[in-house]
Design a protein around this motif. Structure first.
Motif, PDB file in Angstrom:
ATOM      1  N   ALA A  91       0.813  -0.685  -0.333  1.00 26.85           N
ATOM      2  CA  ALA A  91      -0.111   0.184  -0.305  1.00 26.85           C
ATOM      3  C   ALA A  91       0.803   1.440  -0.192  1.00 26.85           C
ATOM      4  O   ALA A  91       0.320   2.341  -0.619  1.00 26.85           O
ATOM      5  N   LYS A  92       1.853   1.278   0.334  1.00 26.02           N
ATOM      6  CA  LYS A  92       2.912   2.214   0.836  1.00 26.02           C
ATOM      7  C   LYS A  92       3.676   2.781  -0.877  1.00 26.02           C
ATOM      8  O   LYS A  92       3.823   3.372  -1.014  1.00 26.02           O
ATOM      9  N   ARG A  93       3.832   1.717  -1.503  1.00 30.48           N
ATOM     10  CA  ARG A  93       3.848   2.046  -2.790  1.00 30.48           C
ATOM     11  C   ARG A  93       3.591   3.028  -3.490  1.00 30.48           C
ATOM     12  O   ARG A  93       4.378   3.772  -4.594  1.00 30.48           O
ATOM     13  N   GLN A  94       2.147   3.255  -3.543  1.00 25.06           N
ATOM     14  CA  GLN A  94       2.225   4.338  -4.352  1.00 25.06           C
ATOM     15  C   GLN A  94       2.617   5.446  -3.741  1.00 25.06           C
ATOM     16  O   GLN A  94       2.638   5.877  -4.550  1.00 25.06           O
ATOM     17  N   ASP A  95       3.361   5.764  -2.707  1.00 25.44           N
ATOM     18  CA  ASP A  95       3.624   7.165  -2.530  1.00 25.44           C
ATOM     19  C   ASP A  95       5.310   6.960  -2.572  1.00 25.44           C
ATOM     20  O   ASP A  95       5.829   8.561  -3.008  1.00 25.44           O
ATOM     21  N   MET A  96       6.326   5.972  -3.484  1.00 24.33           N
ATOM     22  CA  MET A  96       6.959   5.897  -3.803  1.00 24.33           C
ATOM     23  C   MET A  96       7.731   5.174  -4.709  1.00 24.33           C
ATOM     24  O   MET A  96       7.339   4.004  -5.215  1.00 24.33           O
ATOM     25  N   GLN A  97       8.328   5.454  -5.611  1.00 23.81           N
ATOM     26  CA  GLN A  97       8.393   5.141  -7.372  1.00 23.81           C
ATOM     27  C   GLN A  97       9.595   5.060  -7.414  1.00 23.81           C
ATOM     28  O   GLN A  97      10.387   4.873  -7.079  1.00 23.81           O
ATOM     29  N   ILE A  98      10.021   4.176  -8.847  1.00 29.20           N
ATOM     30  CA  ILE A  98      11.386   3.853  -9.325  1.00 29.20           C
ATOM     31  C   ILE A  98      11.292   4.050 -10.131  1.00 29.20           C
ATOM     32  O   ILE A  98      10.630   3.557 -11.688  1.00 29.20           O
ATOM     33  N   ILE A  99      12.216   4.410 -11.233  1.00 30.39           N
ATOM     34  CA  ILE A  99      13.098   4.472 -12.181  1.00 30.39           C
ATOM     35  C   ILE A  99      14.226   3.826 -13.239  1.00 30.39           C
ATOM     36  O   ILE A  99      15.495   4.036 -12.338  1.00 30.39           O
ATOM     37  N   PHE A 100      14.157   3.268 -13.684  1.00 26.86           N
ATOM     38  CA  PHE A 100      15.285   2.218 -14.377  1.00 26.86           C
ATOM     39  C   PHE A 100      16.227   2.743 -15.394  1.00 26.86           C
ATOM     40  O   PHE A 100      16.361   3.881 -15.798  1.00 26.86           O
ATOM     41  N   GLN A 101      17.398   1.707 -14.883  1.00 27.57           N
ATOM     42  CA  GLN A 101      17.901   2.349 -16.304  1.00 27.57           C
ATOM     43  C   GLN A 101      17.483   1.865 -17.623  1.00 27.57           C
ATOM     44  O   GLN A 101      18.145   2.905 -18.575  1.00 27.57           O
ATOM     45  N   ASP A 102      17.768   0.986 -17.449  1.00 21.40           N
ATOM     46  CA  ASP A 102      17.000  -0.290 -18.752  1.00 21.40           C
ATOM     47  C   ASP A 102      16.063   0.547 -19.026  1.00 21.40           C
ATOM     48  O   ASP A 102      14.813  -0.211 -18.768  1.00 21.40           O
ATOM     49  N   PRO A 103      16.113   1.203 -20.187  1.00 21.34           N
ATOM     50  CA  PRO A 103      14.469   2.085 -20.509  1.00 21.34           C
ATOM     51  C   PRO A 103      13.714   0.841 -20.954  1.00 21.34           C
ATOM     52  O   PRO A 103      12.647   1.398 -21.180  1.00 21.34           O
ATOM     53  N   LEU A 104      13.732   0.198 -22.395  1.00 20.91           N
ATOM     54  CA  LEU A 104      13.598  -0.543 -22.199  1.00 20.91           C
ATOM     55  C   LEU A 104      13.457  -2.189 -21.663  1.00 20.91           C
ATOM     56  O   LEU A 104      12.039  -2.215 -21.635  1.00 20.91           O
ATOM     57  N   ALA A 105      13.982  -2.182 -21.190  1.00 21.67           N
ATOM     58  CA  ALA A 105      14.073  -3.973 -19.968  1.00 21.67           C
ATOM     59  C   ALA A 105      13.226  -3.299 -18.822  1.00 21.67           C
ATOM     60  O   ALA A 105      12.456  -4.704 -18.399  1.00 21.67           O
ATOM     61  N   CYS A 106      12.359  -2.506 -18.768  1.00 17.16           N
ATOM     62  CA  CYS A 106      11.639  -1.809 -17.463  1.00 17.16           C
ATOM     63  C   CYS A 106      10.363  -2.231 -17.999  1.00 17.16           C
ATOM     64  O   CYS A 106       9.504  -1.850 -16.910  1.00 17.16           O
TER      65      CYS A 106
END
Lengths: 326, 378, 321
Positions: A91-106
């Protein structure tokens, strides 16, 4: 000043690694992150710089509990995330997200961009109608610089920069307060890097986002961060305001890093005195007993080989972990 | 002046339909001639097996006692030259001699003479032979010693010849295809369901659960297959369901291993981590993100598994452990053909050709699929 | 005479979706001992130029034009003859050293093999020369590590081994394709120093292919900027950095975040995406991203023209300096 959004205290992530032969194998601790502490204010960008294998990506994932920390606290608005159950954490993940290095692989190659961006909505707002979700996705696509009529396309039909925009849109759709950016521009072309950096800054200002910006590229980190943390072999070497870190680096490793970055300016680049470090990163399975940087440090003494230095405040908001820094 | 948004707006107004990876693969598959040819052959064999036995004038079990092991031919049986022999056989017990015989198309006119009066019921003994119908006595000599009959010859075609029991081989080959393909597809389907579920679960959960689950697979692997099948036969008797169980029980192991390996590698891909970060639940991750991405190799393996199962079935049937009479399959037919290879080679050639064609076709389609789904490997 | 002269090079690939022209009408030359930098983004064709030069194009690729090395034309040369030149006079190192080192052979074996075969050295001589070279590229304890396998070396050390291997036969020209992209900055600094040192002591000409302007600024004397398969600007390094004349070069340089800049304003950017090589139109490939675009840019492709001594660009517009 107001209360920090996120406080990390003595964070450790150790991986058991099997070493030795089939019969005499035993486990050794790989200390990917070893006792890291920091605070992050709302709307602030903390840059984390270090070379490959220094544990900076692991640190970002441990903050988000994508990797369970071995020890230490990750306090989000007064609540220790490490103590939450799986469901509460989700439920907490709504507040915290992530962006990755490999734009296609994610991006899952089998589903459309619209579905990818809408995925957090489906999990956090299961009662939202699909029409509403679609309109929100399209609005966000516009905001991150993607044409909304691309909603039914698949990731492989986009270029790297556009894929990174999709990843950013996915992270933004639930209006998080923190985004961990794990090398978000290092896989992109030079002309696209600047676009993405500007987009992140723009979104940050518009939505009062806090960013943890992980990168090996000092120039990019200096440009986007408010504060910068230099990491070496799982430990923090130096933390300071971006300009102070660049103009008055206190740790020999920071100095070496800054001097090693090639400047796109032939005269300056040729004139500058480079501190060339000898050797490579030591194996994190056998870190040096004293200061982890001692094996490559140009100003090491016997003290460094035996006693690990403590991260201490050297001037206002400028911390360094070195026995010999002024 | 010219900004990015202006250029992007030149894209036409409506929503653009994307080309999914499946659509891409489909397009690549269609341009692969061998795969298309294989698919067409499969479609023909499949349709023929499904509808052929219904359309065929011969029933699968119908025995033509007069046509045992007749060679394949495009002309109809009985041939004109054979009619006297057929009639002679039919009239052997009647102690009457054929004095004249006239074949006109399908109409045969026959005159018999005997030393004693001929019983008019003689027509029945002629009719008993399925080749002759509508037997009528058109003329009887006053003394009853001579009699003229007229009858129609039923001409039957045996394009593939007949087997050792006088059954039409074409019908049986098609019917056998039905059983073989059904076993192939069903057993593959069973192993697909079990294997994908089992493999994806083991791979996704990982750690100790994975170790235990895969060791179970290893144990099952180590059971000798023939021994296992023979045991099943001994305990439960022979039936076709048992074939599915036996084959399915063995083949899902490979599938589980393939899917587990795929899952392990996909699990480490960043988009799975992204899904975790988005708070997606475990089951949804498996269903939405992992399984669709393992399907490529699974589909390829399936197209190669179907012929493998067919071959396995044929092997079991060849050994007498498989499908039992009056059911048949390509394996059974080939087994019979092999026993009669000298005097009736067609009994081997036709079913074997069908089997080989099917296997080839499946392999071509499988290769085509592999190229289509994984273009990087070329 | 130039060491390497490339004239009107064109590289085409047959792909499932039709023919792609990766390199178009590329001409340049390298003098002995010179360091040339080739800068471009991914897909600009910068690596394909040198794959064509080295005869290493993928099977579906074809090269046309002239590639003269000293006085021999390398294009269309049979492989057996090409092999006497590449490796011996012309070497190439790649971004990922692991792809060009055989993981199953000891470094010693891989290095001495070249010498034994190309120069007919004895096994002992070859060993001695190879160890000397490893020392020269600053591999510590070279003699002891000589018999190890590639995976026992770290990334930076592997790149050093690759450089040593490329130098085995003392080539006149070393082509370095993104040699430091996979490395950390501190290790990158070591490798760049090493390359500069080798050029100065051995007088080897170096072609440095990179997407990183910083790397090029430090090492190269002349720079060519590539975009969509063409050279758009070429000039001495200071000209390129201080007086860029092509809007693409200028845009790229402005969009770089600078470590030595303390303003944190929005970066100037080049809008849009690099073009799809399959659907290039008649005009200038950069026109749809260019801030100075004019109608005739869309229909009329600019050719590389000289605008100052030793400075050429492919653009219709004249920029104020």
């Amino acid at each position: 000043m107001n209360a920090p959004l996120l406080s990390v205290r003595d964070l450790k992530v150790h991986f058991p690694i099997r070493v030795g032969g089939v019969l005499q194998g035993r486990y050794k601790q790989l200390k990917a992150v070893d006792g890291v502490s920091f605070d992050l204010m709302p709307g602030e960008t903390l840059g984390i710089v270090g070379e490959s294998g220094c544990g900076k990506s692991t640190m970002g994932r441990a903050v988000l509990q994508l990797i369970k920390p071995t020890q230490g606290q990750v306090i989000w608005l007064g609540q220790d995330l490490a103590k939450l159950g799986a469901k509460q954490m989700r439920a907490k993940r709504q507040d915290m997200q992530i962006i990755f290095q490999d734009p296609l692989a994610c991006l899952n190659p089998r589903i459309t961009v619209g579905d990818i961006i809408a995925e957090p909505l489906r999990t956090f707002h299961p009662d939202m109608t699909s029409a509403e979700a679609k309109s929100r996705v399209q609005k966000l696509m516009q905001q991150v610089g993607l044409h909304p009529n691309m909603i039914n396309r698949y990731p492989h039909e986009f270029s790297g920069g556009q894929c990174q925009r999709i990843g950013i849109a996915r992270a933004m759709i639930v209006e998080p307060r923190l985004i961990v950016c794990d090398e978000p521009v290092s896989a992109l072309d030079v002309s696209i890097q600047a676009q993405i950096i500007n987009l992140l800054r723009d979104l940050q200002q518009r939505f009062q986002l806090s960013l943890i910006f992980i990168s090996h590229d000092l120039s990019v980190v200096r440009h986007i961060s408010h504060r910068i943390m230099v990491v070496y072999l799982g430990k923090v070497m130096e933390v300071a305001d971006r300009d102070a870190l660049y103009t008055h680096p206190r740790h020999p490793y920071t100095k070496a890093l800054i001097s090693a970055v090639p400047l796109p300016d032939p005269d300056q680049e040729r004139a500058k005195q480079r501190i060339v470090l000898s050797g490579d990163l030591p194996s994190p399975l056998n870190p040096p007993p004293g200061c982890v940087f001692a094996s490559r440090c140009p100003i090491r003494t016997e003290l460094c080989a035996t006693t690990p230095p403590v991260l201490e405040e050297r001037s206002t908001d400028h911390h360094a972990a070195c026995h010999h820094s002024e | 002046m010219t900004t990015v948004s202006q250029f992007e707006q030149t894209v036409p107004g409506g929503e653009i339909k994307g080309r999914s990876l499946w659509a891409d693969a489909w397009a690549r598959l269609r341009s692969n001639r061998a795969a298309v040819a294989g698919a067409i052959v499969l479609a023909i064999i499949g349709l023929a097996s499904l509808f052929g036995p219904m359309l065929s004038p011969h029933d699968v079990g119908q025995v033509y006692r007069s046509y045992i092991k007749v060679p394949a031919s495009t002309t109809a049986y009985p041939r004109e030259a054979e009619i006297p022999d057929l009639l002679k056989t039919a009239l052997r017990r009647s102690r009457a001699d054929i004095t004249s015989l006239d074949v006109d198309g399908d109409l045969v006119t026959l005159t018999l003479t005997a030393e004693r009066e001929i019983d008019p019921r003689i027509t029945r003994s002629v009719e008993r032979n399925a080749d002759f119908t509508n037997v009528q006595i058109i003329e009887t000599s006053p003394d009853g010693l001579s009699l003229t009959m007229q009858m129609e010859v039923t001409r039957s075609y045996f394009l593939f010849g007949t087997d050792a029991n006088g059954r039409d081989l074409l019908t049986r080959t098609l019917f056998g295809g039905r059983i073989s393909l059904m076993i192939g597809l069903l057993a593959t389907f069973v192993s697909l369901i079990i294997g994908v579920t089992y493999g994806a679960t083991a791979g996704f959960i990982g750690g100790r659960v994975d170790s235990v689950m895969m060791r179970i697979v290893d144990v099952l692997y180590s059971i000798p297959f023939m021994f296992f099948v023979i045991l099943l036969m001994v305990f439960f008797g022979r039936n076709i369901i048992l074939m599915f169980v036996a084959v399915g029980a063995v083949e899902w192991l490979d599938m589980a291993r393939i899917v587990r390996g795929q899952t392990l590698s996909i699990k480490r891909r960043e988009f799975i981590e992204a899904a975790h970060a988005c708070g997606v639940s475990t089951t949804a991750i498996i269903r939405r993100h992992i399984v669709p991405n393992t399907l490529g190799p699974v589909v390829v393996y399936m197209t190669l598994l179907v012929p493998k199962v067919i071959l396995l079935e044929s092997f079991l049937s060849f050994l007498g452990l498989g499908v039992q009479e009056p059911m048949t399959s390509w394996g059974v037919l080939i087994s019979e053909g092999a026993n009669n290879i000298v005097e009736a080679p067609w009994m081997l050639i036709f079913p074997a050709t069908f089997l080989a064609l099917t296997l080839f076709a499946f392999n071509f389609v499988g290769d085509g699929l592999r190229d289509a789904l994984d273009p990087k490997d070329r | 005479m130039s060491l390497l002269a490339v004239e009107n090079l064109e590289v085409r690939f047959d792909t499932a979706d039709g023919e792609v022209c990766a390199v178009n009408d590329v001409s340049f030359s390298v003098e002995p001992g010179e360091t040339l930098g080739i800068v471009g983004e991914s897909g600009s064709g910068k690596s394909q130029v040198f794959f064509a030069v080295m005869g290493l194009l993928a099977a579906n690729g074809r090269a046309r034009g002239k590639v003269r090395f000293r006085d021999t034309d390398l294009l269309g040369m049979p492989v057996s003859q090409l092999n006497t030149i590449r490796g011996a006079h012309l070497s190439m190192i790649f971004q990922d050293p692991m792809t060009s080192l055989n993981p199953y052979l000891r470094v010693s074996k891989q290095m001495t093999e070249v010498l034994v075969q190309h120069q007919h050295k004895s096994e002992q001589d070859a060993r001695r020369i190879a160890i000397e070279l490893l020392e020269r590229v600053q591999i510590p304890e070279a003699a002891r590590r000589f018999d190890q396998y590639p995976h026992e070396f770290s990334g930076g050390m592997r790149q050093r081994v690759m450089i040593a291997m490329a130098l085995l036969c003392q080539p006149d020209l070393l082509i370095a394709d993104e040699p430091t992209t996979a490395l950390d900055v501190t290790v990158q600094a070591q490798i760049l120093d090493l390359l500069a040192q080798l050029r100065d002591t051995l007088n080897t000409a170096i072609i440095l292919i990179s997407h990183d302007f910083g790397v090029v600024a430090g090492l190269c004397e002349r720079v060519a900027v590539m975009y969509a398969g063409r050279i758009v600007e070429t000039a001495p390094v200071r000209e390129i950095f201080y007086r860029p004349q092509h809007p693409y070069t200028r845009g790229l340089l402005q969009s770089l975040p600078r470590l030595d800049a303390d303003d944190h304003q929005e970066l100037p950017t080049i809008p849009g995406q690099p073009p799809n090589l399959q659907s290039l139109g008649e005009g200038c490939a950069f026109s749809e991203r260019c801030p100075l675009v004019q109608p005739h840019c869309l229909t009329d492709r600019p050719l590389l023209r000289q605008i100052a001594e030793d400075h050429s660009k492919a653009c219709h517009r004249d920029l104020a300096a």
